[in-house]
Design an enzyme around this catalytic site. Structure first.
Site, short mmCIF file in Angstrom:
data_model
loop_
_atom_site.label_atom_id
_atom_site.label_comp_id
_atom_site.label_asym_id
_atom_site.label_seq_id
_atom_site.Cartn_x
_atom_site.Cartn_y
_atom_site.Cartn_z
N ASN A 12 8.68 0.72 10.29
CA ASN A 12 7.65 1.46 9.57
C ASN A 12 6.62 1.99 10.56
O ASN A 12 5.50 1.48 10.68
CB ASN A 12 6.99 0.55 8.51
CG ASN A 12 5.97 1.27 7.66
OD1 ASN A 12 5.60 2.41 7.92
ND2 ASN A 12 5.50 0.58 6.64
N ILE A 20 0.87 -1.17 0.00
CA ILE A 20 0.00 0.00 0.00
C ILE A 20 0.90 1.22 0.00
O ILE A 20 1.99 1.19 0.58
CB ILE A 20 -0.96 0.01 1.22
CG1 ILE A 20 -1.97 1.16 1.12
CG2 ILE A 20 -0.20 0.02 2.53
CD1 ILE A 20 -3.08 1.11 2.17
N GLY A 21 0.47 2.27 -0.67
CA GLY A 21 1.26 3.49 -0.67
C GLY A 21 0.40 4.68 -1.03
O GLY A 21 -0.58 4.57 -1.77
N VAL A 22 0.80 5.83 -0.51
CA VAL A 22 0.13 7.09 -0.80
C VAL A 22 1.20 8.08 -1.24
O VAL A 22 2.25 8.20 -0.58
CB VAL A 22 -0.63 7.62 0.44
CG1 VAL A 22 -1.16 9.03 0.20
CG2 VAL A 22 -1.76 6.67 0.80
N GLU A 78 1.90 -7.97 6.73
CA GLU A 78 3.20 -7.96 7.38
C GLU A 78 3.74 -6.54 7.30
O GLU A 78 3.53 -5.86 6.29
CB GLU A 78 4.17 -8.91 6.66
CG GLU A 78 3.74 -10.34 6.69
CD GLU A 78 4.44 -11.19 5.62
OE1 GLU A 78 5.03 -10.61 4.69
OE2 GLU A 78 4.35 -12.41 5.72
N TYR A 93 -2.14 0.81 10.78
CA TYR A 93 -2.75 -0.50 10.97
C TYR A 93 -3.40 -0.62 12.35
O TYR A 93 -4.50 -1.15 12.47
CB TYR A 93 -1.72 -1.61 10.74
CG TYR A 93 -1.09 -1.53 9.37
CD1 TYR A 93 -1.82 -1.18 8.24
CD2 TYR A 93 0.27 -1.77 9.20
CE1 TYR A 93 -1.24 -1.09 6.99
CE2 TYR A 93 0.87 -1.68 7.95
CZ TYR A 93 0.11 -1.34 6.84
OH TYR A 93 0.69 -1.25 5.61
#
Length: 144
Positions: A106, A67-69, A101, A113
């Site tokens: 991070n 996932i990334g923004v 994971e 999460y």
């Protein structure tokens, strides 16, 4: 607007991935994921991709693979919105859980999460490559 990721999106997705991850996926990783039938999603506004996510759909569960923004779209709630979208997708398949994971380093990912209801269920020692050798993976899940 969140929509299905296509091969035409991969270059824009890859640019975000490379900007926000220390050990990014490759173009081939994204292309292979789509070719394998993984569930890829992008968030787009006025023709500009702002974020993305890839889910692997399994038996009774979905796994968030990446996932990334985009840096320019961070701190606007987009990652939370993407996580909620992914959860709704997993629920539409009647899956029991969503898992992932994450690196202990991070901290932004861990905060996201935890904020969206994931809990730690284990660790994989030395799972990820890191600047000084290897880094653990924290295994997390959210029951749906």
């Amino acid at each position: 607007m969140i929509r299905a990721m296509t091969l035409a999106d991969v270059d824009a997705v890859l640019a975000i991935e490379q900007a926000v991850h220390a050990h990014p996926w490759t173009r081939g990783n994204f292309a292979d994921a789509l070719a394998s039938g993984y569930s890829g999603w992008v968030d787009e506004l006025d023709g500009v991709l702002r974020g993305y996510a890839v889910l692997m759909l399994g038996v009774g569960e979905a796994e968030l693979l990446t996932i990334g923004v985009a840096t320019s779209s961070q701190r606007l709630g987009l990652a939370t919105h993407l996580m909620q979208w992914l959860e709704s997708q997993a629920q539409s398949y009647n899956f029991e859980r969503l898992c992932l994971e994450v690196r202990p380093s991070n901290t932004a990912g861990l905060a996201l999460y935890c904020k969206t209801g994931f809990i730690e269920i284990g660790r994989r020692r030395g799972y990820y490559p890191a600047a000084n050798g290897r880094e653990d993976a924290i295994l997390m899940e959210k029951r749906l």
